[in-house]
Scaffold this motif. Structure first.
Motif, PDB file in Angstrom:
ATOM      1  N   VAL A  44     -19.710 -26.372  -8.307  1.00 56.90           N
ATOM      2  CA  VAL A  44     -21.083 -26.481  -7.798  1.00 56.90           C
ATOM      3  C   VAL A  44     -21.907 -25.279  -8.246  1.00 56.90           C
ATOM      4  O   VAL A  44     -23.065 -25.416  -8.658  1.00 56.90           O
ATOM      5  CB  VAL A  44     -21.080 -26.630  -6.260  1.00 56.90           C
ATOM      6  CG1 VAL A  44     -22.474 -26.480  -5.683  1.00 56.90           C
ATOM      7  CG2 VAL A  44     -20.483 -27.975  -5.869  1.00 56.90           C
ATOM      8  N   SER A  45     -21.316 -24.085  -8.206  1.00 53.65           N
ATOM      9  CA  SER A  45     -22.024 -22.887  -8.663  1.00 53.65           C
ATOM     10  C   SER A  45     -22.378 -22.996 -10.134  1.00 53.65           C
ATOM     11  O   SER A  45     -23.479 -22.628 -10.554  1.00 53.65           O
ATOM     12  CB  SER A  45     -21.164 -21.644  -8.429  1.00 53.65           C
ATOM     13  OG  SER A  45     -20.880 -21.488  -7.068  1.00 53.65           O
ATOM     14  N   ILE A  48     -25.329 -25.328 -10.591  1.00 56.94           N
ATOM     15  CA  ILE A  48     -26.576 -24.694 -10.162  1.00 56.94           C
ATOM     16  C   ILE A  48     -27.065 -23.710 -11.210  1.00 56.94           C
ATOM     17  O   ILE A  48     -28.257 -23.661 -11.531  1.00 56.94           O
ATOM     18  CB  ILE A  48     -26.384 -24.007  -8.787  1.00 56.94           C
ATOM     19  CG1 ILE A  48     -26.216 -25.066  -7.703  1.00 56.94           C
ATOM     20  CG2 ILE A  48     -27.540 -23.079  -8.467  1.00 56.94           C
ATOM     21  CD1 ILE A  48     -25.820 -24.516  -6.353  1.00 56.94           C
ATOM     22  N   GLY A  52     -30.533 -24.096 -13.319  1.00 58.41           N
ATOM     23  CA  GLY A  52     -31.515 -23.015 -13.276  1.00 58.41           C
ATOM     24  C   GLY A  52     -31.879 -22.523 -14.664  1.00 58.41           C
ATOM     25  O   GLY A  52     -33.059 -22.291 -14.976  1.00 58.41           O
TER      26      GLY A  52
END
Length: 149
Positions: A44-45, A48, A52
């Motif tokens: 998930v990181s 993200i 971004g």
């Protein structure tokens, strides 16, 4: 007499800590669901971070790829250079390229080009007349560019 029976009942069945909330919660042992494992958190990181970075690149590209609006110089030579306003953009361009672009956009001939013109590089977005543009370039680069009259 009823009071004595009640006191006897309480004394017979009372246990210390019987109504303790912490003890009751420990006996229930609520199950905590551990659905977020380390690999899932890492995935998930990563998503993200990638989203971004993609958003940052899209914003940057949309900022630097704005279309240039150019107004063609009127064919009449009676129009003063101060009244012809145009938009011109350069992104890390050498001075000879900048001068050629000015010559073609504003339909003028720039003179007093330095001998080491290839060493000068220029990035700018300019909207206005050619005289103010050359004045700005001369201030920035320390040159003495002029328009041939």
């Amino acid at each position: 007499m009823d009071i004595d029976r009640e006191i006897d009942f309480i004394a017979k069945y009372y246990k210390e800590g019987l109504f303790n909330a912490d003890k009751a919660l420990r006996q229930i042992k609520p199950k905590i669901r551990k659905s977020w494992s380390w690999p899932r958190i890492a995935a998930v990181s990563s998503v993200i971070i990638v989203l971004g970075a993609t958003a940052a690149l899209l914003i940057r590209n949309s900022y630097y790829s704005k279309p240039t609006v150019e107004i063609e110089n009127p064919s009449s030579t009676n129009v003063p250079l101060e009244s012809v306003s145009k938009v011109i953009d350069f992104d890390d361009a050498p001075l000879p390229v900048v001068i050629d672009r000015i010559n073609s956009v504003y339909d003028v001939e720039v003179i007093n080009i330095p001998v080491d013109a290839d060493e000068y590089r220029l990035s700018l977005h300019y909207e206005g007349n050619v005289l103010d543009l050359l004045e700005a370039i001369n201030e920035i680069l320390g040159t003495d560019l002029e328009i041939e009259k």
